[in-house]
Design an enzyme around this catalytic site. Structure first.
Site, PDB file in Angstrom:
ATOM      1  N   TYR A 147      33.176  40.082  29.901  1.00  0.00           N
ATOM      2  CA  TYR A 147      33.066  40.155  28.481  1.00  0.00           C
ATOM      3  C   TYR A 147      33.087  38.882  27.851  1.00  0.00           C
ATOM      4  O   TYR A 147      33.798  37.845  28.136  1.00  0.00           O
ATOM      5  CB  TYR A 147      34.395  40.744  27.668  1.00  0.00           C
ATOM      6  CG  TYR A 147      34.478  40.903  26.289  1.00  0.00           C
ATOM      7  CD1 TYR A 147      33.969  41.982  25.518  1.00  0.00           C
ATOM      8  CD2 TYR A 147      35.176  39.886  25.579  1.00  0.00           C
ATOM      9  CE1 TYR A 147      34.085  42.030  24.263  1.00  0.00           C
ATOM     10  CE2 TYR A 147      35.036  39.694  24.234  1.00  0.00           C
ATOM     11  CZ  TYR A 147      34.414  40.947  23.508  1.00  0.00           C
ATOM     12  OH  TYR A 147      34.641  40.868  22.048  1.00  0.00           O
TER      13      TYR A 147
ATOM     14  N   GLU B  97      28.629  39.323  20.159  1.00  0.00           N
ATOM     15  CA  GLU B  97      29.328  39.766  21.380  1.00  0.00           C
ATOM     16  C   GLU B  97      28.336  40.461  22.447  1.00  0.00           C
ATOM     17  O   GLU B  97      27.382  41.064  22.176  1.00  0.00           O
ATOM     18  CB  GLU B  97      30.170  41.222  20.647  1.00  0.00           C
ATOM     19  CG  GLU B  97      31.009  41.728  21.894  1.00  0.00           C
ATOM     20  CD  GLU B  97      31.731  42.900  21.028  1.00  0.00           C
ATOM     21  OE1 GLU B  97      32.960  42.761  21.306  1.00  0.00           O
ATOM     22  OE2 GLU B  97      31.331  43.843  20.778  1.00  0.00           O
TER      23      GLU B  97
END
Lengths: 386, 289
Positions: free
Chosen positions: A109, A197
């Site tokens: 992530y 993101e």
């Protein structure tokens, strides 16, 4: 303002970030050409909406036959995709991204935000990718790193290496990772992003880093200097009333209740919603009509509020600061006549010339409840909505 | 006493000759504020509202020796305007303008901190010391000289708190709108420090809203450093997550920034929380007896 994944990935490619070969299609039959153009024998087809959680809702599929992609596109194009991040109606699917299939060894992530506390750009990295990062933050906080960056600062390499350690990258991958961070930071600053993101950032079976998703939010205040991003706006992904309000410089957010609110000032608008709730009612919306509540703006605001069929009563709460309440009262009356408002309207005026404003309202030959005390006005609106 | 501004504050206005600058400067002068001149690039040498206009802050600084500047220029020019003032040696800058890109503010905030400049705003109503000086867009007549210091992230909510404390006869020492942006020039804590040290201030009203964690940080600070009673109201209990509620800073993100979190933390730290917008004044009365 949000971008679609395919738009975000086009930006990534522009900034030399590793993304899959892909093509966006707006018609189901174009999937076959897209698969042929990309090549290979396996593809991923992804419904493009402004919301996460698409995979779990059937909006992403792995195909090994282009015909299956056509079926997928036929199923979704023109329909709404509902995920845990959307409302019950879901978001309309207008296009599908076709990509070459990536063989994944591990999911990571990575994101970047403007952190309000440390007042700098912060990258957030985790060795746990592909899942909801808030859950990781809650359950495994040791697997997340928050690393601040200063643009054009000479500590970039060192900071990137700090993240690489938490991501458990090997030396080879760390060498790939440093320019990725460098380019993402440049993208963030040059394009005025408020959020970026990549979930997941993956390590492929060949051991390379690869951006499998791209979520990008742009700072609305900076759109004037990002015309090419403004062109990417997809209004079908936005609430129609909210877009209409934005065009008129009004701030509007629709909610579930039945008491329409028209207020000057964002803080007071929230406070008014809370007051309605406090007295047992439910606000239908947040609406900041702005500092200059002219007839034109009030009329527009009424139109937007009344577009919502749930609304049974409208509570207008204006604190006349620089603008005089008598002028506002006249604007409200004219707007109610212009828009032909048929449901009850409760008006609370306070501040500059409020007394004169209230007198004007009570003399008007239309049905307006003029109440100076906000608590009393809110209670009245709650009663009328029942 | 009061904080930040008083009768002796020598104020210049950036964006003096524009429509907003003109409207609000007129009202400030009428209120008794010592506006000594203004800046509008290209209009240096003329007179506006009976005050001299300069091409740059540096020129104005040399001729008028101001110690505060209030900014009304459009958002896209604010970064340059704030930095121009800061570099020219003005130590108190108030920026009213809404809509400045957040990345501009990151740069500005870093620089004003380095230069030791106090920046209030942007996206705020400004500062007023009732009866003495009004550097902002608030309606002067709802204020009254008195004992309550008010700090707020919102304009019209500040007016509510002001009106209620005036109606109950308390009045205000000074009122500061720190603004509704994610990167404000000054925080609640910066203002709490000043009010704690101000002899005129007997109690502090802090009006917060959803988004960020500045109220939580303030609560912690109050517990350890503020001996005066603090009364707070937090707007946005009914706001849904992930939606920007007008102010760029008013958004609940990733479970952070909810009204309930803030209220709980404030109460934990000994702050008196008004459960409703209409009861800010009565809460003050209750606390001060």
């Amino acid at each position: 303002m949000n971008l679609h994944e395919y738009q975000g990935k086009a930006l990534f490619a522009e900034y030399n970030l590793p993304v899959s070969k892909g093509k966006v299609v707006f018609k189901a039959e174009d999937i076959i050409d897209a698969c042929n153009e990309i090549g290979g024998s396996k593809w991923v087809v992804k419904a493009q909406v402004h919301a996460g959680g698409r995979g779990k809702s059937g909006g992403v599929e792995l195909i090994s036959n282009p015909e299956d992609g056509v079926k997928f596109a036929q199923k979704w194009l023109g329909k709404n995709l509902v995920t845990y991040q959307t409302d019950k109606k879901g978001q309309p699917v207008n296009c599908i991204l076709v990509e070459e299939c990536t063989n994944i060894a591990k999911e990571l992530y990575l994101s970047a935000i403007i952190d309000r506390e440390s007042q700098q750009i912060v990258f957030i990295g985790s060795s746990e990718g592909g899942v909801n990062i808030e859950d990781v933050a809650k359950n495994m906080p040791e697997k997340i790193i928050y690393q601040g960056f200063v643009y054009k600062d000479d500590s970039l390499n060192e900071n990137a290496e700090n993240i690489a350690k938490v991501l458990k990258l090997n030396d080879q991958q760390t060498l790939q990772f440093i320019p990725i961070i460098d380019n993402l930071l440049r993208l963030f600053v040059e394009k005025d992003l408020s959020l970026l993101e990549i979930n997941p950032l993956v390590i492929t079976e060949n051991g390379d880093l690869h951006c499998l998703d791209a979520k990008i939010n742009i700072d609305s205040n900076a759109l004037y200097r990002q015309p090419e991003l403004l062109d990417m706006r997809d209004e079908t992904q936005e609430d129609p009333s909210e877009s209409e309000a934005a065009k008129n410089d009004l701030s509007y957010v629709s909610l579930d209740g039945n008491i329409g609110c028209m207020v000057n000032g964002a803080g007071l608008a929230m406070g008014t919603m809370d007051t309605i709730k406090f007295f047992g009612g439910n606000p239908a919306n947040f609406l900041d009509v702005g500092g200059t509540a002219t007839q034109e703006r009030v009329a527009k605001a009424f139109k937007i509020i009344l577009d919502d069929p749930k609304v049974k009563v409208v509570l207008v709460n204006i604190f006349g600061g620089i603008v005089r309440c008598d002028l506002i009262a006249e604007g409200i009356i004219a707007a109610i006549k212009e828009v032909e408002v048929k449901i009850p309207v409760v008006v609370r005026l306070e501040g500059n010339n409020a007394d004169i404003g209230s007198k004007i309202l009570s003399k008007a030959k239309i049905k307006i409840e003029s109440i100076n005390d906000l608590a009393v006005a809110a209670k009245k609106a709650v009663l009328l909505a029942k | 006493m009061s904080i930040l501004v008083n009768k002796d504050t020598r104020v210049i206005v950036q964006g003096f000759t524009g429509s907003q600058g003109t409207l609000h400067s007129e009202q400030s002068i009428e209120y008794g504020t010592n506006i000594v001149g203004g800046v509008t690039p290209g209009k240096g040498g003329i007179e506006h509202l009976g005050k001299p206009v300069f091409n740059s802050v540096e020129d104005a600084k040399r001729s008028l020796d101001p110690n505060a500047s209030i900014i009304f220029v459009p958002a896209r020019f604010c970064k340059d305007s704030i930095l121009e003032s800061a570099e020219a040696g003005i130590k108190l800058i108030i920026c009213i303008t809404e809509g400045i890109p957040t990345l501009d503010m990151l740069e500005v905030k870093k620089r004003v901190d380095e230069l030791g400049v106090r920046l209030i705003g942007p996206n705020c109503p400004g500062i007023i010391t009732p009866g003495k000086a009004k550097l902002g867009i608030m309606p002067g007549d709802i204020h009254m000289p008195g004992s309550i210091g008010i700090i707020s992230r919102s304009g019209t909510l500040t007016y509510e708190a002001v009106k209620q404390t005036t109606d109950l006869g308390f009045g205000q020492s000074s009122c500061v709108g720190i603004g509704g942006d994610p990167i404000p020039g000054s925080s609640f804590i910066d203002m709490l420090k000043l009010f704690q040290d101000d002899t005129q201030t007997e109690a502090i009203v802090m009006v917060g809203e959803i988004g960020g964690t500045s109220e939580e940080a303030a609560a912690e600070y109050i517990k350890n450093n503020v001996t005066k009673p603090v009364i707070s109201y937090i707007a946005g209990k009914t706001a849904p997550a992930g939606k920007r509620m007008g102010h760029a800073g008013a958004i609940i993100a990733g479970g952070k920034g909810t009204a309930d979190n803030k209220i709980e933390k404030l109460q934990e730290c000994g702050v008196y929380v008004a459960d409703n917008l209409v009861s800010i004044g009565s809460k003050v009365a209750e606390v001060l007896g």
